[in-house]
Write a protein that holds these residues in place. Structure first.
Motif, PDB file in Angstrom:
ATOM      1  N   VAL A 654     -12.754   5.803   3.344  1.00  0.00           N
ATOM      2  CA  VAL A 654     -11.852   6.740   4.021  1.00  0.00           C
ATOM      3  C   VAL A 654     -11.236   6.025   5.222  1.00  0.00           C
ATOM      4  N   PHE A 655      -9.917   6.072   5.327  1.00  0.00           N
ATOM      5  CA  PHE A 655      -9.208   5.445   6.442  1.00  0.00           C
ATOM      6  C   PHE A 655      -8.661   6.520   7.375  1.00  0.00           C
ATOM      7  N   PHE A 656      -8.996   6.408   8.666  1.00  0.00           N
ATOM      8  CA  PHE A 656      -8.538   7.326   9.705  1.00  0.00           C
ATOM      9  C   PHE A 656      -7.445   6.668  10.548  1.00  0.00           C
ATOM     10  N   PRO A 657      -6.645   7.468  11.273  1.00  0.00           N
ATOM     11  CA  PRO A 657      -5.519   6.903  12.031  1.00  0.00           C
ATOM     12  C   PRO A 657      -5.936   5.981  13.177  1.00  0.00           C
ATOM     13  N   SER A 658      -7.123   6.206  13.789  1.00  0.00           N
ATOM     14  CA  SER A 658      -7.516   5.395  14.942  1.00  0.00           C
ATOM     15  C   SER A 658      -9.023   5.497  15.137  1.00  0.00           C
ATOM     16  N   TYR A 659      -9.553   4.564  15.918  1.00  0.00           N
ATOM     17  CA  TYR A 659     -10.987   4.612  16.234  1.00  0.00           C
ATOM     18  C   TYR A 659     -11.316   5.865  17.051  1.00  0.00           C
ATOM     19  N   LEU A 728     -16.462   5.022   6.419  1.00  0.00           N
ATOM     20  CA  LEU A 728     -15.430   5.595   7.282  1.00  0.00           C
ATOM     21  C   LEU A 728     -14.805   4.459   8.085  1.00  0.00           C
ATOM     22  N   SER A 729     -13.536   4.198   7.853  1.00  0.00           N
ATOM     23  CA  SER A 729     -12.871   3.056   8.456  1.00  0.00           C
ATOM     24  C   SER A 729     -11.595   3.509   9.151  1.00  0.00           C
ATOM     25  N   VAL A 730     -10.825   2.536   9.638  1.00  0.00           N
ATOM     26  CA  VAL A 730      -9.630   2.820  10.435  1.00  0.00           C
ATOM     27  C   VAL A 730      -8.443   2.018   9.901  1.00  0.00           C
ATOM     28  N   VAL A 731      -7.310   2.677   9.742  1.00  0.00           N
ATOM     29  CA  VAL A 731      -6.079   1.986   9.347  1.00  0.00           C
ATOM     30  C   VAL A 731      -5.726   0.963  10.435  1.00  0.00           C
ATOM     31  N   GLY A 732      -5.490  -0.257  10.011  1.00  0.00           N
ATOM     32  CA  GLY A 732      -5.208  -1.311  10.980  1.00  0.00           C
ATOM     33  C   GLY A 732      -6.443  -1.958  11.546  1.00  0.00           C
ATOM     34  N   GLY A 733      -7.635  -1.470  11.162  1.00  0.00           N
ATOM     35  CA  GLY A 733      -8.881  -2.066  11.617  1.00  0.00           C
ATOM     36  C   GLY A 733      -9.253  -3.278  10.786  1.00  0.00           C
ATOM     37  N   LYS A 734     -10.445  -3.796  11.038  1.00  0.00           N
ATOM     38  CA  LYS A 734     -10.878  -5.028  10.376  1.00  0.00           C
ATOM     39  C   LYS A 734     -11.085  -4.846   8.878  1.00  0.00           C
ATOM     40  N   LEU A 735     -11.365  -3.609   8.453  1.00  0.00           N
ATOM     41  CA  LEU A 735     -11.655  -3.361   7.041  1.00  0.00           C
ATOM     42  C   LEU A 735     -10.430  -2.898   6.260  1.00  0.00           C
ATOM     43  N   SER A 736      -9.267  -2.817   6.928  1.00  0.00           N
ATOM     44  CA  SER A 736      -8.081  -2.286   6.251  1.00  0.00           C
ATOM     45  C   SER A 736      -7.178  -3.381   5.707  1.00  0.00           C
ATOM     46  N   GLU A 737      -7.501  -4.651   6.009  1.00  0.00           N
ATOM     47  CA  GLU A 737      -6.650  -5.740   5.540  1.00  0.00           C
ATOM     48  C   GLU A 737      -7.510  -6.954   5.235  1.00  0.00           C
ATOM     49  N   GLY A 738      -7.270  -7.545   4.057  1.00  0.00           N
ATOM     50  CA  GLY A 738      -7.982  -8.758   3.693  1.00  0.00           C
ATOM     51  C   GLY A 738      -9.368  -8.535   3.123  1.00  0.00           C
ATOM     52  N   ARG A 817       3.677   0.810   6.427  1.00  0.00           N
ATOM     53  CA  ARG A 817       3.160  -0.502   6.045  1.00  0.00           C
ATOM     54  C   ARG A 817       1.642  -0.541   6.239  1.00  0.00           C
ATOM     55  N   ALA A 818       1.164   0.084   7.325  1.00  0.00           N
ATOM     56  CA  ALA A 818      -0.275   0.125   7.579  1.00  0.00           C
ATOM     57  C   ALA A 818      -0.984   0.963   6.520  1.00  0.00           C
ATOM     58  N   VAL A 819      -0.389   2.092   6.146  1.00  0.00           N
ATOM     59  CA  VAL A 819      -0.960   2.922   5.083  1.00  0.00           C
ATOM     60  C   VAL A 819      -1.036   2.141   3.779  1.00  0.00           C
ATOM     61  N   ASN A 820       0.052   1.472   3.433  1.00  0.00           N
ATOM     62  CA  ASN A 820       0.108   0.743   2.162  1.00  0.00           C
ATOM     63  C   ASN A 820      -0.914  -0.395   2.119  1.00  0.00           C
ATOM     64  N   GLN A 821      -1.159  -1.039   3.257  1.00  0.00           N
ATOM     65  CA  GLN A 821      -2.186  -2.066   3.307  1.00  0.00           C
ATOM     66  C   GLN A 821      -3.562  -1.482   3.006  1.00  0.00           C
ATOM     67  N   SER A 822      -3.836  -0.323   3.549  1.00  0.00           N
ATOM     68  CA  SER A 822      -5.133   0.313   3.314  1.00  0.00           C
ATOM     69  C   SER A 822      -5.292   0.712   1.853  1.00  0.00           C
ATOM     70  N   ILE A 823      -4.229   1.266   1.278  1.00  0.00           N
ATOM     71  CA  ILE A 823      -4.274   1.667  -0.135  1.00  0.00           C
ATOM     72  C   ILE A 823      -4.545   0.457  -1.021  1.00  0.00           C
ATOM     73  N   GLY A 824      -3.960  -0.675  -0.649  1.00  0.00           N
ATOM     74  CA  GLY A 824      -4.075  -1.879  -1.475  1.00  0.00           C
ATOM     75  C   GLY A 824      -5.449  -2.500  -1.504  1.00  0.00           C
ATOM     76  N   ARG A 825      -6.411  -1.928  -0.756  1.00  0.00           N
ATOM     77  CA  ARG A 825      -7.764  -2.502  -0.743  1.00  0.00           C
ATOM     78  C   ARG A 825      -8.512  -2.223  -2.033  1.00  0.00           C
ATOM     79  N   ALA A 826      -8.078  -1.236  -2.836  1.00  0.00           N
ATOM     80  CA  ALA A 826      -8.913  -0.738  -3.931  1.00  0.00           C
ATOM     81  C   ALA A 826      -8.756  -1.534  -5.224  1.00  0.00           C
TER      82      ALA A 826
END
Length: 887
Positions: A654-659, A728-738, A817-826
């Motif tokens: 689950v990705f949330f907007p901010s910490y 439970l993670s955050v969009v733009g956080g360490k787990l949302s990209e790469g 772009r941040a949302v799309n990065q998070s979606i692309g993790r799956a």
């Protein structure tokens, strides 16, 4: 009308249709040339890197062969009127000569490859003792301060090229490199001038690990030779099998990655390594670096070049070869640039013009491929960004004082003047930050004209001062001496040595360099810091990448921006290529290689279904800044996740907007409700799946490992509990990209709300104001140029409305772009499958849906917006029931 024959891209596997579409698009952009741009999106798991390689190298080898053919046609045209037998004889001799030279060159490289294979087969047991290692490892503790730390005489003026903060090439080094044929603009004696004109592909990505992965992929396919087939056949003698042509790839990097001199490589900062290296190259230096390419080690330098071109090396390979041959990999790698076909390098070395010039990189007429390009605008801004803290300025002033106390009387002429100017600049910046520290606001903007107004610092020529610090190596000498003095003092008083000083003067240089950028494109901000002692920092932010990127866009034959999630495309066109006509920009959003049945995309607007014919959504989810803290909405979100965890196997992310908002949500979920005495929402979630949460500043590796173990570790669980974990993670956080949440790690990705940046923060406010003002200026200029076309004229109100809309689009695109990065993790490969749930009524708006990647839009369940939570549960149950072996 006949269609063009299909292109053989020499893909090592049977390519999917989406891969063929991607490769054809890349090929045609490169073939058109003439400043063409391709902005291409291919989802992660579709073999994007291999497709880029196959398309680009197929085009490159084809282009090289066509240039050979064109040269033969030109020769025949020059001999028009001569007897036919003379023309044929001349063409035959030319073909045989070029074929012979190609064959000889490839055989040299094949011998190198054979030698490398033999070394690998033998293994590398035992360490070789190399010339000079023991002496350098036993460096004397006694330091000749006069020679080591005193600044040499420096005179202003002259036409010497200024060094650059990133690379720091000295004049002496440039001259030496040219003497032995290692200059960026000159070729070696082995046909260097001829291969210098060969077109190259510059491939860049964000990190060295991504570049290493690309190089690994580059070793898979095989391509036909770069000369016509009849020339290859003609070059074979006595029935020999024609030599194959391996791709000639060269990785470039900084001294920090490549330096093999122990006394330099041990330094902590890149700036200090650069300064120490160039210090060793001064004409009067008594400590010449023994590894620097020179007349004496020219043979080893050319052996290094051949090894680099023969084996498709990565950075570690170049470092090893340099150590084995006892020649500097950083400088010797430049001898391979003329013969290379593909040059790989990290973002900063490509994006910064001074770095390209220092490395001898020529983009004119060549191809630039930027991978992972979804963050290219941020990458450009980061290359030119700089910041400095008040505590660092105080430390810099103290260090300069220590140095002057020891060497001040020995500083002569320009040295005395320039060191005094450095002091004035430090004092002016310190005074500016002290003033801001006493204001009430925690952050804000600083007028660039005021930060150097104290102590007469605004009268100093910053360009000359920066050049002085770079060429004199002032920062390195001051910091080295102070570190030496402090270690000596600590050793005397305690018997132990202290750690070396923070390189604050190098930080100062980076900040001063940023101040010399075009003032209209950047802003300076202050921000108070939460530390033990009151502290504050100044930051320079590049608001627009347009000017900084223009030298790349205007020089290259073609530029390819490729990424897994490039949508939405508009920002790249508007801010990287604003002057390019539409016919020069090609965009492509590829579908996924997965079958359509492997993706379920759902927009959840409310837990309740929307009544037929009603335009009102009951209890709609809206996680806007004004509404998202409503405990009722947070509890409804918890109920939704409880239901999702009941039917989704394995991992749910689950990705949330901010910490900050994640903290708020967890606090509500952990609070007991009087009406529900049987545990909190948090407890109920934990009964369904093991729950993990990302924290700001926390170790993402540890969380990811524990989350993975909870899903993948064998062991029996009670049948009443579904398997897996909730992250439970955050969009733009360490787990949302790469991060790779493939297979069981990510069977469902939930995005909660739209993560809009804080538009009231000073940096975003400045960005949006800049875009609005520049858009308005451009529209007004277009108005002036369109006076003869009244129909095209806009009123001032219309122009202002368009400018405001441009700023809003940029703001919204950054969010998506941040949302799309998070979606692309799956979903990460063809056999993978997952559900994507977007929780917010705003995701149902056509404007927002249009900014999702094409493959997500194609998997979106039609009418999901009105079906509520019950409809989602039915869709998820049906989706996962259809997957074999899930339960």
């Amino acid at each position: 009308m006949t269609s063009n024959p299909p292109i053989n891209f020499h893909h090592p596997y049977q390519p999917y249709d989406v891969q063929l579409e991607f490769m054809r698009t890349v090929y045609h952009v490169l073939e058109k040339g003439n400043g063409q741009v391709g902005i291409l999106e291919s989802p992660t798991g579709t073999g994007k890197s291999l497709s880029l390689i196959c398309a680009a190298l197929t085009w490159l080898r084809t282009h090289k062969r066509s240039r050979y053919e064109a040269s033969f046609e030109a020769t025949a045209a020059d001999m028009r009127g001569e007897p036919e037998w003379m023309v044929e004889a001349a063409l035959r001799r030319k073909r045989e000569e070029l074929g012979r030279r190609w064959e000889e060159r490839e055989k040299v490289l094949e011998r190198v490859r054979a030698r490398e294979r033999e070394i690998e087969a033998r293994g590398r047991g035992g360490k070789r003792v190399r010339v000079g290692d023991r002496e350098r490892e036993k460096e004397s503790e006694e330091v000749d301060e006069e020679r080591e730390f005193l600044i040499k005489n420096w005179e202003a003026g002259g036409d010497e090229e200024a060094g650059d903060g990133l690379d720091g090439l000295s004049k002496e080094t440039r001259e030496l490199m040219e003497k032995v044929g290692l200059g960026g603009a000159k070729g070696g004696e082995d046909g260097g001038e001829e291969v210098e004109d060969e077109i190259k592909i510059y491939y860049t990505s964000r990190t060295h690990s991504q570049l290493a992965q690309f190089i690994s992929e580059l070793r898979r396919p095989a391509f036909p030779p770069s000369i016509p087939e009849d020339m290859v056949a003609a070059s074979a003698r006595d029935g020999e099998k024609p030599t194959k042509e391996t791709v000639k790839q060269l990785p470039l990097s900084s001294r920090q990655k490549l330096c093999i001199n122990p006394s330099v490589a041990r330094l902590r900062s890149l700036a200090a390594i650069n300064d120490r290296c160039t210090e060793f190259q001064q004409s009067k230096s008594k400590e010449k670096c023994p590894f620097l390419p020179s007349i004496e080690n020219l043979k080893q330098t050319h052996e290094f070049r051949d090894a680099a071109l023969a084996t498709i090396p990565d950075i570690e390979d170049l470092h090893r070869v340099g150590k084995d041959l006892q020649v500097c990999p950083y400088y010797a790698s430049r001898t391979a640039i003329p013969g290379a076909e593909v040059i790989t390098l990290p973002y900063p070395l490509l994006l910064q013009k001074s770095a390209r010039e220092a490395l001898g990189i020529k983009l004119e007429g060549n191809v630039v491929i930027i991978d992972e390009a979804h963050n290219i605008m941020d990458a450009v801004a980061n290359v030119y960004a700089a910041e400095i803290r008040l505590s660092e300025l105080r430390r810099a002033r103290q260090m300069l004082g220590v140095y002057i106390k020891r060497f001040g009387k020995k500083l002569k002429g320009e040295n005395r003047v320039m060191v005094a100017q450095v002091g004035k600049v430090i004092e002016s910046l310190t005074e500016c930050l002290n003033d801001q520290l006493n204001t009430k606001a925690e952050q804000g903007t600083v007028d660039s004209n005021t930060i150097l107004k104290a102590r007469g610092a605004d009268q100093i020529n910053l360009y000359q001062l920066i050049r002085y610090i770079q060429e004199s190596k002032l920062a390195y000498k001051v910091e080295s001496y102070v570190s030496h003095a402090e270690q000596e003092e600590s050793s005397v008083s305690t018997g132990t040595k202290t750690a070396t000083s923070t390189p604050v003067l190098h930080i100062l240089i980076s900040f001063l360099t940023a101040l010399t950028n075009l003032t209209g494109e950047g802003r300076i901000f202050y921000e108070k810091l939460s530390t033990t002692l009151p502290d504050i920092k100044l930051s320079y932010l590049l608001l627009s990448p347009t000017h900084a990127f223009s030298s790349i866009a205007s020089a290259a034959r073609a530029v390819i921006l490729a990424g897994g999630t490039m949508s939405p495309f508009e920002d790249y066109k508007a801010h990287l290529f604003p002057t390019f006509p539409p016919d020069k920009i090609t965009t492509l959003s590829c579908g996924h290689v997965i079958p359509s049945s492997n993706l379920l995309a759902w927009t959840l607007v409310s837990t309740k279904p929307t009544p037929p014919g009603s335009s009102t959504v009951p209890d709609a989810f809206e996680f806007s800044f004004q509404k998202r803290k409503d405990p009722a909405i947070i509890r409804q979100l918890g109920l939704t996740l409880l239901n999702i965890c009941s039917v989704v196997p394995d991992g749910v992310v689950v990705f949330f907007p901010s910490y900050g908002y994640l903290d708020d949500v967890v606090a509500v979920w952990q609070t007991k409700e009087a009406a529900k005495p049987h545990g909190t929402t948090w407890d109920r979630l934990a009964s369904k799946k093991a729950v993990f949460r990302e924290t700001k500043g926390g170790a993402s590796e540890d969380i990811l490992q524990r989350y993975s173990e909870a899903i993948l570790s064998p062991g029996q669980q009670p049948s009443s509990k579904p398997r897996g974990a909730l992250l439970l993670s955050v969009v733009g956080g360490k787990l949302s990209e790469g991060i790779n949440f493939s297979d069981r790690l990510g069977r469902c990705v939930v995005v909660v709300g739209l993560p809009y940046p804080n538009m009231h923060s000073p940096d975003w406010k400045a960005r949006l104001e800049y875009i609005e003002s520049t858009t308005l200026s451009r529209l007004r200029q277009q108005q002036e140029e369109s006076q003869n076309s009244p129909a095209a004229l806009l009123s001032e109100a219309q122009a202002q409305a368009q400018a405001r809309q441009a700023a809003r689009d940029f703001y919204e695109n950054a969010c998506m772009r941040a949302v799309n990065q998070s979606i692309g993790r799956a979903i990460r490969h063809r056999a993978d499958y997952a559900a994507v749930v977007l929780v917010d009524r705003r995701f149902a708006a056509e404007r927002i849906k249009g900014k999702l990647p094409g493959w997500i839009m194609s998997g979106m369940v039609e009418g999901a917006e009105g079906k509520g939570l019950q409809g989602l549960m039915g869709g998820l149950s049906s989706f996962f029931r259809g997957k074999k072996g899930v339960y």
